[in-house]
Design a protein around this motif. Structure first.
Motif, PDB file in Angstrom:
ATOM      1  N   THR A   6       0.828  -1.207   0.000  1.00  0.00           N
ATOM      2  CA  THR A   6       0.000   0.000   0.000  1.00  0.00           C
ATOM      3  C   THR A   6       0.856   1.248   0.000  1.00  0.00           C
ATOM      4  OG1 THR A   6      -1.678  -1.205   1.232  1.00  0.00           O
ATOM      5  CG2 THR A   6      -1.853   1.194   1.231  1.00  0.00           C
ATOM      6  N   PHE A   7       1.910   1.273   0.795  1.00  0.00           N
ATOM      7  CA  PHE A   7       2.784   2.438   0.857  1.00  0.00           C
ATOM      8  C   PHE A   7       3.506   2.653  -0.467  1.00  0.00           C
ATOM      9  CE2 PHE A   7       6.778   4.566   1.940  1.00  0.00           C
ATOM     10  CZ  PHE A   7       6.256   5.710   2.515  1.00  0.00           C
ATOM     11  N   SER A   8       3.966   1.577  -1.116  1.00  0.00           N
ATOM     12  CA  SER A   8       4.656   1.734  -2.387  1.00  0.00           C
ATOM     13  C   SER A   8       3.714   2.249  -3.467  1.00  0.00           C
ATOM     14  CB  SER A   8       5.306   0.424  -2.816  1.00  0.00           C
ATOM     15  OG  SER A   8       4.329  -0.554  -3.050  1.00  0.00           O
ATOM     16  N   LYS A   9       2.471   1.763  -3.477  1.00  0.00           N
ATOM     17  CA  LYS A   9       1.501   2.279  -4.451  1.00  0.00           C
ATOM     18  C   LYS A   9       1.207   3.744  -4.187  1.00  0.00           C
ATOM     19  CE  LYS A   9      -0.979  -1.970  -5.464  1.00  0.00           C
ATOM     20  NZ  LYS A   9      -2.268  -2.654  -5.366  1.00  0.00           N
ATOM     21  N   THR A  11       3.139   6.043  -2.818  1.00  0.00           N
ATOM     22  CA  THR A  11       4.247   6.911  -3.225  1.00  0.00           C
ATOM     23  C   THR A  11       4.361   7.002  -4.744  1.00  0.00           C
ATOM     24  OG1 THR A  11       5.774   5.055  -2.991  1.00  0.00           O
ATOM     25  CG2 THR A  11       5.569   6.536  -1.127  1.00  0.00           C
ATOM     26  N   ILE A  12       4.070   5.910  -5.438  1.00  0.00           N
ATOM     27  CA  ILE A  12       4.114   5.949  -6.903  1.00  0.00           C
ATOM     28  C   ILE A  12       3.024   6.865  -7.445  1.00  0.00           C
ATOM     29  CG2 ILE A  12       3.692   4.569  -8.977  1.00  0.00           C
ATOM     30  CD1 ILE A  12       5.197   2.290  -7.598  1.00  0.00           C
ATOM     31  N   PHE A  13       1.802   6.740  -6.902  1.00  0.00           N
ATOM     32  CA  PHE A  13       0.709   7.576  -7.401  1.00  0.00           C
ATOM     33  C   PHE A  13       0.933   9.047  -7.117  1.00  0.00           C
ATOM     34  CE2 PHE A  13      -2.196   3.695  -7.050  1.00  0.00           C
ATOM     35  CZ  PHE A  13      -1.908   3.337  -8.352  1.00  0.00           C
ATOM     36  N   THR A  14       1.492   9.395  -5.965  1.00  0.00           N
ATOM     37  CA  THR A  14       1.760  10.807  -5.695  1.00  0.00           C
ATOM     38  C   THR A  14       2.880  11.319  -6.584  1.00  0.00           C
ATOM     39  OG1 THR A  14       3.206  10.207  -3.868  1.00  0.00           O
ATOM     40  CG2 THR A  14       0.926  10.739  -3.328  1.00  0.00           C
ATOM     41  N   ILE A  16       3.475  10.235  -9.663  1.00  0.00           N
ATOM     42  CA  ILE A  16       2.914  10.361 -11.015  1.00  0.00           C
ATOM     43  C   ILE A  16       2.152  11.664 -11.152  1.00  0.00           C
ATOM     44  CG2 ILE A  16       1.151   9.445 -12.580  1.00  0.00           C
ATOM     45  CD1 ILE A  16       1.925   6.667 -11.691  1.00  0.00           C
ATOM     46  N   THR A  17       1.310  11.961 -10.188  1.00  0.00           N
ATOM     47  CA  THR A  17       0.464  13.140 -10.336  1.00  0.00           C
ATOM     48  C   THR A  17       1.257  14.438 -10.250  1.00  0.00           C
ATOM     49  OG1 THR A  17      -0.047  13.051  -7.976  1.00  0.00           O
ATOM     50  CG2 THR A  17      -1.594  11.997  -9.461  1.00  0.00           C
ATOM     51  N   SER A  18       2.319  14.465  -9.460  1.00  0.00           N
ATOM     52  CA  SER A  18       3.072  15.708  -9.350  1.00  0.00           C
ATOM     53  C   SER A  18       3.993  15.944 -10.540  1.00  0.00           C
ATOM     54  CB  SER A  18       3.875  15.721  -8.050  1.00  0.00           C
ATOM     55  OG  SER A  18       4.827  14.684  -8.063  1.00  0.00           O
ATOM     56  N   LEU A  19       4.451  14.895 -11.194  1.00  0.00           N
ATOM     57  CA  LEU A  19       5.382  15.053 -12.315  1.00  0.00           C
ATOM     58  C   LEU A  19       4.727  14.900 -13.685  1.00  0.00           C
ATOM     59  CD1 LEU A  19       8.356  12.954 -10.921  1.00  0.00           C
ATOM     60  CD2 LEU A  19       8.175  15.430 -11.034  1.00  0.00           C
ATOM     61  N   TYR A  20       3.458  14.578 -13.722  1.00  0.00           N
ATOM     62  CA  TYR A  20       2.813  14.229 -14.986  1.00  0.00           C
ATOM     63  C   TYR A  20       2.843  15.381 -15.993  1.00  0.00           C
ATOM     64  CZ  TYR A  20      -0.505  11.966 -18.077  1.00  0.00           C
ATOM     65  OH  TYR A  20      -1.099  11.380 -19.144  1.00  0.00           O
ATOM     66  N   GLY A  21       2.535  16.594 -15.549  1.00  0.00           N
ATOM     67  CA  GLY A  21       2.498  17.731 -16.473  1.00  0.00           C
ATOM     68  C   GLY A  21       3.858  18.065 -17.049  1.00  0.00           C
ATOM     69  N   ARG A  34       5.505   3.498 -21.581  1.00  0.00           N
ATOM     70  CA  ARG A  34       6.554   2.490 -21.747  1.00  0.00           C
ATOM     71  C   ARG A  34       7.579   2.574 -20.611  1.00  0.00           C
ATOM     72  NH1 ARG A  34       9.497   3.397 -27.007  1.00  0.00           N
ATOM     73  NH2 ARG A  34       7.456   4.269 -27.229  1.00  0.00           N
ATOM     74  N   GLY A  35       7.942   3.769 -20.220  1.00  0.00           N
ATOM     75  CA  GLY A  35       8.881   3.937 -19.119  1.00  0.00           C
ATOM     76  C   GLY A  35       8.333   3.412 -17.810  1.00  0.00           C
ATOM     77  N   TRP A  36       7.047   3.688 -17.536  1.00  0.00           N
ATOM     78  CA  TRP A  36       6.444   3.189 -16.297  1.00  0.00           C
ATOM     79  C   TRP A  36       6.341   1.671 -16.306  1.00  0.00           C
ATOM     80  CZ3 TRP A  36       6.278   5.353 -11.852  1.00  0.00           C
ATOM     81  CH2 TRP A  36       6.231   6.733 -11.754  1.00  0.00           C
ATOM     82  N   VAL A  37       6.094   1.079 -17.465  1.00  0.00           N
ATOM     83  CA  VAL A  37       6.030  -0.391 -17.548  1.00  0.00           C
ATOM     84  C   VAL A  37       7.401  -0.994 -17.264  1.00  0.00           C
ATOM     85  CG1 VAL A  37       5.674  -2.320 -19.145  1.00  0.00           C
ATOM     86  CG2 VAL A  37       4.042  -0.438 -19.073  1.00  0.00           C
ATOM     87  N   ILE A  38       8.442  -0.399 -17.818  1.00  0.00           N
ATOM     88  CA  ILE A  38       9.799  -0.909 -17.603  1.00  0.00           C
ATOM     89  C   ILE A  38      10.200  -0.770 -16.137  1.00  0.00           C
ATOM     90  CG2 ILE A  38      12.234  -0.487 -18.145  1.00  0.00           C
ATOM     91  CD1 ILE A  38      11.271   0.251 -20.994  1.00  0.00           C
TER      92      ILE A  38
END
Length: 61
Positions: A6-9, A11-14, A16-21, A34-38
């Motif tokens: 749960t903690f790893s998910k 941190t990943i989601f936060t 993604i949302t802060s760096l997405y733009g 592709r990068g996230w899949v790798i």
């Protein structure tokens, strides 16, 4: 184990949302996915290796 997943998910989601733009300014969406899949593959690979190593370490103590 559930707390770690749960903690790893979380941190990943936060991340993604802060760096997405800013990421989309420099790469296309296909490269982003592709990068996230790798990265996810290698993260799961390390987790599986650690899962296999941890029982043998606990027996040697």
């Amino acid at each position: 184990m559930t707390l770690a997943i749960t903690f790893s998910k979380m941190t990943i989601f936060t991340g993604i949302t802060s760096l997405y733009g800013s990421i989309l300014q420099f790469v296309r969406p296909a490269s982003l996915v592709r990068g996230w899949v790798i990265v996810s593959f290698f993260t799961w690979f390390i987790g599986v290796v650690m899962l296999g190593i941890s029982p043998s370490l606990s027996l040697n103590l």
